[in-house]
Design a protein around this motif. Structure first.
Motif, PDB file in Angstrom:
ATOM      1  N   GLU A 148       0.780  -1.189  -0.045  1.00 20.42           N
ATOM      2  CA  GLU A 148      -0.162  -0.048   0.160  1.00 20.42           C
ATOM      3  C   GLU A 148       0.850   1.319   0.154  1.00 20.42           C
ATOM      4  OE1 GLU A 148      -0.386  -2.670   1.913  1.00 20.42           O
ATOM      5  OE2 GLU A 148      -2.233  -3.653   1.152  1.00 20.42           O
ATOM      6  N   GLU A 149       1.850   1.316   0.806  1.00 23.28           N
ATOM      7  CA  GLU A 149       2.759   2.298   1.061  1.00 23.28           C
ATOM      8  C   GLU A 149       3.787   2.507  -0.296  1.00 23.28           C
ATOM      9  OE1 GLU A 149       3.684   2.358   5.489  1.00 23.28           O
ATOM     10  OE2 GLU A 149       3.410   0.419   4.827  1.00 23.28           O
ATOM     11  N   LEU A 150       4.283   1.259  -1.021  1.00 17.59           N
ATOM     12  CA  LEU A 150       5.489   1.060  -1.727  1.00 17.59           C
ATOM     13  C   LEU A 150       5.609   2.353  -2.973  1.00 17.59           C
ATOM     14  CD1 LEU A 150       7.935  -0.277  -2.827  1.00 17.59           C
ATOM     15  CD2 LEU A 150       6.385  -1.935  -3.874  1.00 17.59           C
ATOM     16  N   PRO A 151       4.352   2.349  -3.699  1.00 17.63           N
ATOM     17  CA  PRO A 151       4.444   3.305  -4.833  1.00 17.63           C
ATOM     18  C   PRO A 151       4.888   4.668  -4.386  1.00 17.63           C
ATOM     19  CG  PRO A 151       2.548   1.827  -4.982  1.00 17.63           C
ATOM     20  CD  PRO A 151       3.202   1.635  -3.686  1.00 17.63           C
ATOM     21  N   ASP A 152       4.404   5.150  -3.331  1.00 21.87           N
ATOM     22  CA  ASP A 152       4.672   6.585  -2.996  1.00 21.87           C
ATOM     23  C   ASP A 152       6.199   6.650  -2.435  1.00 21.87           C
ATOM     24  OD1 ASP A 152       2.326   7.783  -3.539  1.00 21.87           O
ATOM     25  OD2 ASP A 152       1.300   7.264  -1.805  1.00 21.87           O
ATOM     26  N   VAL A 153       6.465   5.774  -1.427  1.00 26.70           N
ATOM     27  CA  VAL A 153       7.832   5.605  -0.747  1.00 26.70           C
ATOM     28  C   VAL A 153       8.741   5.355  -1.874  1.00 26.70           C
ATOM     29  CG1 VAL A 153       9.517   4.365   0.474  1.00 26.70           C
ATOM     30  CG2 VAL A 153       7.109   4.738   1.269  1.00 26.70           C
ATOM     31  N   PHE A 154       8.488   4.698  -3.060  1.00 27.18           N
ATOM     32  CA  PHE A 154       9.645   4.380  -4.282  1.00 27.18           C
ATOM     33  C   PHE A 154       9.701   5.764  -4.972  1.00 27.18           C
ATOM     34  CE2 PHE A 154      10.817   2.923  -8.447  1.00 27.18           C
ATOM     35  CZ  PHE A 154      11.580   2.091  -8.129  1.00 27.18           C
ATOM     36  N   GLU A 155       8.738   6.595  -5.082  1.00 32.10           N
ATOM     37  CA  GLU A 155       8.987   7.886  -5.761  1.00 32.10           C
ATOM     38  C   GLU A 155       9.530   8.760  -4.921  1.00 32.10           C
ATOM     39  OE1 GLU A 155       8.250   8.538  -8.832  1.00 32.10           O
ATOM     40  OE2 GLU A 155       7.760   6.247  -9.118  1.00 32.10           O
ATOM     41  N   GLU A 156       9.393   8.729  -3.601  1.00 32.08           N
ATOM     42  CA  GLU A 156      10.082   9.626  -2.698  1.00 32.08           C
ATOM     43  C   GLU A 156      11.772   9.420  -2.573  1.00 32.08           C
ATOM     44  OE1 GLU A 156       8.849   8.871   1.474  1.00 32.08           O
ATOM     45  OE2 GLU A 156       6.720   9.565   0.803  1.00 32.08           O
ATOM     46  N   LEU A 157      12.047   8.123  -2.897  1.00 34.33           N
ATOM     47  CA  LEU A 157      13.285   7.743  -3.119  1.00 34.33           C
ATOM     48  C   LEU A 157      14.214   8.292  -4.153  1.00 34.33           C
ATOM     49  CD1 LEU A 157      13.409   3.871  -2.092  1.00 34.33           C
ATOM     50  CD2 LEU A 157      14.135   5.975  -0.750  1.00 34.33           C
ATOM     51  N   ARG A 158      13.332   8.912  -5.150  1.00 33.34           N
ATOM     52  CA  ARG A 158      13.984   9.788  -6.221  1.00 33.34           C
ATOM     53  C   ARG A 158      14.279  10.855  -6.078  1.00 33.34           C
ATOM     54  NH1 ARG A 158      12.699   6.755 -10.729  1.00 33.34           N
ATOM     55  NH2 ARG A 158      10.672   5.395 -10.865  1.00 33.34           N
ATOM     56  N   THR A 159      13.819  11.383  -5.090  1.00 33.21           N
ATOM     57  CA  THR A 159      13.981  12.669  -4.717  1.00 33.21           C
ATOM     58  C   THR A 159      15.183  13.060  -3.616  1.00 33.21           C
ATOM     59  OG1 THR A 159      12.237  12.965  -3.145  1.00 33.21           O
ATOM     60  CG2 THR A 159      11.740  13.589  -5.583  1.00 33.21           C
ATOM     61  N   GLY A 160      15.651  11.751  -3.215  1.00 28.93           N
ATOM     62  CA  GLY A 160      16.871  11.983  -2.255  1.00 28.93           C
ATOM     63  C   GLY A 160      16.118  12.026  -0.746  1.00 28.93           C
ATOM     64  N   SER A 161      15.243  11.468  -0.400  1.00 25.03           N
ATOM     65  CA  SER A 161      14.563  11.519   0.863  1.00 25.03           C
ATOM     66  C   SER A 161      15.464  10.882   2.070  1.00 25.03           C
ATOM     67  CB  SER A 161      13.496  10.378   1.005  1.00 25.03           C
ATOM     68  OG  SER A 161      13.884   8.984   0.807  1.00 25.03           O
ATOM     69  N   GLY A 162      15.140  10.945   3.236  1.00 25.30           N
ATOM     70  CA  GLY A 162      15.870  10.774   4.140  1.00 25.30           C
ATOM     71  C   GLY A 162      16.184   9.157   4.414  1.00 25.30           C
ATOM     72  N   HIS A 163      15.500   8.494   3.798  1.00 29.82           N
ATOM     73  CA  HIS A 163      15.743   7.062   3.935  1.00 29.82           C
ATOM     74  C   HIS A 163      16.837   6.571   3.515  1.00 29.82           C
ATOM     75  CE1 HIS A 163      11.580   6.369   5.020  1.00 29.82           C
ATOM     76  NE2 HIS A 163      11.117   6.805   3.987  1.00 29.82           N
TER      77      HIS A 163
END
Length: 341
Positions: free
Chosen positions: A318-333
């Motif tokens: 459920e969360e994966l699509p949004d988190v995957f896109e966040e990683l493209r922008t240099g998130s804190g993960h």
């Protein structure tokens, strides 16, 4: 089964029902417990030489439980981790006949190449020659991080003897962190990490390095010398963006070693004379060997590598699509794990 499917550049991953994989002889089906998100997953879903076709399923950092095997020594219920290689049919029974492994042009990485679906799914198919049984002390969650640990260890193995060396790691992403951990295990005297992102600097400080520096705050070489009292003997480039190789050359001392682990996907330039004038050894590396996996698995089992420090969050479909896109922008993960089941 449910899986996260790539449906084209600029589109979020799509959570869909897809057919179950069917094993052939010498193949098995794994119920995926955890799968890591890798920077390579971002590369293959962006325009460039590695772009996957629509309909592909990503995921090459995974561990789980055997549910079906054909012509294999593995039994249902066994807990295993995977080496995500898929050789040509000629080499499939015993591994690459030329000993090239990940470097063979006929090899495909599961979840990174066309035609070999990965573990962003409830179940995944793999060759039984690329399975690692897990000791009781190693959790399936920890086992999903063996692949990036093996990448770091492969870079360390290619660097030569690190006993007593002063080591600089450029980048505190998953590969930079695993490289730093393995450098310490290899006998490095001092290990320092350079990282732009504040959250990743904090994580780097927690793994037991001798120093963490912010390259935006001042010259990295000066900061490194202040911590170690010397210039770096070995530099590991673990970012993969243009300009980092040239930076490593400038930071090196004569006869120094540079190991390039970061995968730069665009044209880069550096000044050869700057490396020639120092007689530098520049080593490019890619992938890993089974020996690298065995090494890091043994150290995780012995408690010498704390995998939990590398994992920043775990998500479901459920969360994966949004988190995957966040990683493209240099998130804190740093290392995000998917839990498909």
């Amino acid at each position: 089964m449910r899986a996260a499917v790539f449906r084209g550049v600029g589109k979020k991953l799509s959570i869909e029902d897809v057919p179950m994989p069917v094993p052939g002889d010498g193949e098995l089906i794994l119920k995926v417990a955890y799968c890591g998100i890798c920077g390579s997953d971002l590369h293959v879903t962006q325009p460039g030489v590695m772009l996957l076709p629509e309909g592909s399923i990503l995921g090459h950092e995974f561990a789980g439980e055997v549910v079906e095997a054909r012509g294999s020594k593995w039994k249902p219920g066994q807990r295993v981790a995977a080496i995500p290689l898929w050789e040509c049919d000629l080499c499939a029974p015993h591994g690459c006949q030329k000993g090239l492994g990940a470097l063979c042009q006929q090899n495909r990485f599961i979840g990174v190449a066309d035609g070999v679906p990965g573990a962003y799914a409830q179940y995944v198919k793999l060759r039984d020659s690329h399975v690692l049984p897990l000791p009781d002390a190693v959790s399936l969650r920890d086992a999903a991080v063996l692949e990036p640990l093996a990448v770091g260890q492969h870079g360390i193995a290619k660097a030569g003897d690190l006993t007593g060396a002063n080591v600089l790691v450029l980048g505190a992403g998953p590969i930079g962190l695993t490289t730093a951990i393995c450098a310490r295990l290899a006998g490095a005297r001092r290990v320092v990490i350079s990282e732009l992102t504040e959250s990743r600097r904090a994580l780097a400080a927690s793994i037991g390095v001798d120093g963490v520096v912010d390259p935006a705050a001042g010259p990295v070489g000066k900061a490194f010398t202040a911590i170690t009292g010397a210039k770096p003997d070995v530099i590991f480039e673990c970012v993969g963006v243009p300009g980092l190789i040239q930076q490593a050359i400038g930071l090196s001392q004569p006869f120094g070693r540079i190991v390039v682990i970061g995968v730069c996907m665009v044209q880069d330039n550096f000044l050869p004379v700057a490396a020639v004038s120092k007689e530098l050894n520049v080593q490019f590396v890619m992938g890993y060997t089974r020996a690298d996996f065995d090494y890091v698995l043994d150290r995780v089992d012995a408690g010498r590598i704390d995998v939990e420090k590398l994992i920043t969050t775990t998500v479901g479909f459920e969360e994966l699509p949004d988190v995957f896109e966040e990683l493209r922008t240099g998130s804190g993960h740093t290392k995000v794990l998917i839990k498909p089941n």
